[in-house]
Design a protein around this motif. Structure first.
Motif, PDB file in Angstrom:
ATOM      1  N   TYR A 163      -5.332  -9.892   2.878  1.00 22.99           N
ATOM      2  CA  TYR A 163      -5.419  -8.818   1.893  1.00 22.99           C
ATOM      3  C   TYR A 163      -6.040  -9.293   0.575  1.00 22.99           C
ATOM      4  O   TYR A 163      -5.684 -10.353   0.045  1.00 22.99           O
ATOM      5  CB  TYR A 163      -4.025  -8.288   1.571  1.00 22.99           C
ATOM      6  CG  TYR A 163      -3.467  -7.257   2.532  1.00 22.99           C
ATOM      7  CD1 TYR A 163      -4.110  -6.932   3.718  1.00 22.99           C
ATOM      8  CD2 TYR A 163      -2.278  -6.604   2.227  1.00 22.99           C
ATOM      9  CE1 TYR A 163      -3.587  -5.986   4.578  1.00 22.99           C
ATOM     10  CE2 TYR A 163      -1.741  -5.647   3.078  1.00 22.99           C
ATOM     11  CZ  TYR A 163      -2.395  -5.340   4.248  1.00 22.99           C
ATOM     12  OH  TYR A 163      -1.874  -4.394   5.091  1.00 22.99           O
ATOM     13  N   ASN A 219       0.827  -1.208   0.000  1.00 16.72           N
ATOM     14  CA  ASN A 219       0.000   0.000   0.000  1.00 16.72           C
ATOM     15  C   ASN A 219       0.862   1.258   0.000  1.00 16.72           C
ATOM     16  O   ASN A 219       0.366   2.352   0.226  1.00 16.72           O
ATOM     17  CB  ASN A 219      -0.924  -0.004   1.221  1.00 16.72           C
ATOM     18  CG  ASN A 219      -2.097   0.939   1.081  1.00 16.72           C
ATOM     19  OD1 ASN A 219      -2.492   1.306  -0.026  1.00 16.72           O
ATOM     20  ND2 ASN A 219      -2.658   1.352   2.204  1.00 16.72           N
ATOM     21  N   ASP A 227      -5.617  -3.698  -2.137  1.00 16.23           N
ATOM     22  CA  ASP A 227      -6.935  -3.151  -2.427  1.00 16.23           C
ATOM     23  C   ASP A 227      -7.716  -2.916  -1.141  1.00 16.23           C
ATOM     24  O   ASP A 227      -8.098  -1.790  -0.814  1.00 16.23           O
ATOM     25  CB  ASP A 227      -7.693  -4.091  -3.355  1.00 16.23           C
ATOM     26  CG  ASP A 227      -9.054  -3.555  -3.755  1.00 16.23           C
ATOM     27  OD1 ASP A 227      -9.271  -2.326  -3.635  1.00 16.23           O
ATOM     28  OD2 ASP A 227      -9.911  -4.350  -4.206  1.00 16.23           O
ATOM     29  N   ARG A 228      -7.928  -3.984  -0.359  1.00 18.68           N
ATOM     30  CA  ARG A 228      -8.750  -3.906   0.853  1.00 18.68           C
ATOM     31  C   ARG A 228      -8.494  -5.166   1.656  1.00 18.68           C
ATOM     32  O   ARG A 228      -7.779  -6.063   1.216  1.00 18.68           O
ATOM     33  CB  ARG A 228     -10.243  -3.830   0.493  1.00 18.68           C
ATOM     34  CG  ARG A 228     -10.685  -5.025  -0.332  1.00 18.68           C
ATOM     35  CD  ARG A 228     -12.171  -5.130  -0.514  1.00 18.68           C
ATOM     36  NE  ARG A 228     -12.865  -5.348   0.734  1.00 18.68           N
ATOM     37  CZ  ARG A 228     -12.978  -6.537   1.337  1.00 18.68           C
ATOM     38  NH1 ARG A 228     -12.411  -7.621   0.817  1.00 18.68           N
ATOM     39  NH2 ARG A 228     -13.647  -6.648   2.457  1.00 18.68           N
TER      40      ARG A 228
END
Length: 219
Positions: free
Chosen positions: A143, A92, A109-110
């Motif tokens: 993740y 990230n 991403d998330r």
């Protein structure tokens, strides 16, 4: 003594586990005959300074942590064969620098909520996984990435999305967790594990971590 640079600067979310990660890497590196030099000062990213290190470890960095000159120094280091290891939120970091995404292998991403899951060893012939049995259960953040890195990396660990809640990549039992690859002349390793302070005291994770770092550093 051979040095590695452990860089933990953040410009976004900051993980409480970073001090535990820095301490664990220092201890594990010393056992492996390495000196871990920890810093949050991006001024360390110059050609002259990086020349003193065998590899760079990005530890849970977030956001833009390097300026253009520092990016150029890191890229030159990698192009010359200097190793790279990314841990957890390193995927990230530097979101606007395409080369860094290539170096890590995939972009964060998330993630769903913190929860236990079981990872499978996709490749037992790597120093980051050779100590593990076929499956390993631990609590961490699982993740999701913007795309699946599998076609372009050597996958080391995967998770089965059916074994935890909230996965959105739709990859079933092949959800990527940790991998390695070559970027130019460099060995590059990434593990998405490492969210909690507790995991840095886990023997299996510690062996995974130092195995990836020493592989990146070619020691």
């Amino acid at each position: 003594m051979t040095r590695i640079l452990v860089f933990s600067k953040t410009a976004g979310y900051r993980h409480d586990s970073i001090p535990a990660g820095v301490a664990a890497i220092a201890e594990l590196a010393a056992r492996a005959g390495l000196e871990a030099v920890a810093t949050e000062d991006a001024a360390a990213f110059t050609a002259g300074e990086l020349a003193h290190h065998r590899a760079v470890v990005f530890l849970s960095n977030t956001g833009e942590v390097l300026d253009d000159d520092q990016r150029a120094a890191l890229r030159a280091f990698v192009d010359a064969g200097g190793g790279f290891a990314g841990v957890h939120a390193a995927s990230n970091a530097e979101p606007d620098w395409p080369f860094f995404g290539e170096l890590v292998g995939a972009r964060f991403d998330r993630h769903p909520e913190l929860q236990p899951a079981t990872v499978a060893v996709a490749d037992a012939g790597h120093p980051a996984t050779a100590h593990l049995g076929p499956a390993w259960t631990l609590t961490d953040e699982w993740y999701d990435f913007l795309d699946d890195p599998t076609p372009r990396v050597r996958m080391l660990l995967t998770a089965d999305e059916a074994g935890y809640t909230g996965a959105r990549m739709g990859l079933g039992a092949a959800h990527p967790v940790a991998w390695c690859h070559q970027v130019g002349a460099a060995n590059a390793f990434y593990t998405s594990l490492g969210h909690t302070e507790e995991v840095y005291a886990d023997d299996a994770f510690r062996a995974h971590l130092i195995g990836g770092i020493t592989w990146a550093a070619r020691v």
